[in-house]
Design an enzyme around this catalytic site. Structure first.
Site, PDB file in Angstrom:
ATOM      1  N   LYS A  83      54.201  15.249  78.622  1.00 33.86           N
ATOM      2  CA  LYS A  83      55.273  16.576  78.037  1.00 33.86           C
ATOM      3  C   LYS A  83      55.604  16.306  76.847  1.00 33.86           C
ATOM      4  O   LYS A  83      56.850  15.150  77.134  1.00 33.86           O
ATOM      5  CB  LYS A  83      55.813  16.864  79.438  1.00 33.86           C
ATOM      6  CG  LYS A  83      55.195  17.560  80.625  1.00 33.86           C
ATOM      7  CD  LYS A  83      57.165  17.947  81.875  1.00 33.86           C
ATOM      8  CE  LYS A  83      56.302  18.788  82.689  1.00 33.86           C
ATOM      9  NZ  LYS A  83      57.278  18.946  83.920  1.00 33.86           N
TER      10      LYS A  83
HETATM   11  O1  G3P Z   1      59.038  20.944  86.331  1.00 35.81           O
HETATM   12  C1  G3P Z   1      59.715  21.483  85.487  1.00 35.81           C
HETATM   13  C2  G3P Z   1      60.156  23.119  86.510  1.00 35.81           C
HETATM   14  O2  G3P Z   1      59.461  22.549  87.220  1.00 35.81           O
HETATM   15  C3  G3P Z   1      61.333  22.672  86.688  1.00 35.81           C
HETATM   16  O3  G3P Z   1      61.417  24.017  88.451  1.00 35.81           O
HETATM   17  O4  G3P Z   1      63.334  24.339  89.804  1.00 35.81           O
HETATM   18  O5  G3P Z   1      64.251  22.355  87.827  1.00 35.81           O
HETATM   19  O6  G3P Z   1      63.614  25.322  86.991  1.00 35.81           O
HETATM   20  P1  G3P Z   1      63.798  23.743  87.929  1.00 35.81           P
END
Ligand code: G3P
Length: 214
Positions: A83
């Site tokens: 990433k």
């Molecule tokens: O892995 C990245 C992403 O899915 C993060 O999600 O819930 O932290 O906005 P969130």
């Protein structure tokens, strides 16, 4: 549509993968921190369970730092996807790693223009964050829709990972749009299975079976 799990919780991954529907995993430093284990340990454990792509994220922000972290990750597990953040250094790193055959997931993508730039590097994946866009009053799924249309117009090989998924309807909307992948928190994945009428229906059939003649 491919299902990835957005977690570094090894037990949750094992449980969700019982029916072999988990095509890959995405992690980030926050999820690794929540697992209570170190990066290398948790990524190694996940890689033993899931043979599909596992996105891993370092903390470097310069090209040199990101390349060096990526080299560690691919050394640790055979199925690492690196990433990189949606920055100029991140995209420079993406081009470089992809040219060496190391797959990249450009993360923290919040607009179609960012996704277009990321796709031009040859990145394997881009991750638009729908939930975080919704959080600030924007329409995350509209951004996904635009990105999928743009990629299809130009036949980019980059796959769209719908990330920051907060509900079952996010997954369903992503599927309706034709996004390649949704990365789903385990809790939402479990919710996808349920409907009260399924439970009710099973109960009724069992009750009626008991009432029928032997
Ligand atoms: O892995 C990245 C992403 O899915 C993060 O999600 O819930 O932290 O906005 P969130």
């Amino acid at each position: 549509m491919k299902f990835f799990l957005d977690t570094a919780d090894v037990d949750a991954i094992r449980k969700a993968n019982e029916l072999r529907m988990v095509d890959g995993i995405t992690t980030n430093p926050t999820l690794i921190m929540k697992s209570g284990k170190n990066h290398r340990e948790v990524i190694g454990e996940i890689s033993k369970i899931i043979k599909g792509p596992i996105s891993v994220e370092g903390v470097g922000l310069t090209f040199d730092e990101m390349v060096s972290e990526a080299e560690n990750f691919v050394d640790w597990i055979p199925n690492a996807v690196i990433k990189v953040p949606m920055t100029k250094e991140g995209l420079r790193t993406a081009s470089h790693l992809e040219s060496r055959g190391i797959p990249v997931n450009v993360t923290l993508v919040f607009s179609p223009s960012q996704a277009l730039l990321a796709a031009k590097t040859g990145a394997s994946y881009v991750s638009p964050f729908v939930g975080r866009l919704d959080d600030i009053g924007q329409n995350g799924m509209k951004v996904v829709d635009d990105i999928v249309r743009i990629f299809s117009n130009y036949k980019f090989k980059t796959e769209v990972i719908v990330a920051s998924v907060r509900s079952v309807s996010h997954v369903v909307e992503a599927a309706k749009i034709g996004a390649h992948i949704a990365t789903i928190p385990p809790k939402i994945y479990e919710e996808m299975w349920n409907h009260e009428l399924t439970d009710k229906g099973i109960k009724k059939f069992l009750d009626d079976y008991k009432k029928s003649k032997a």
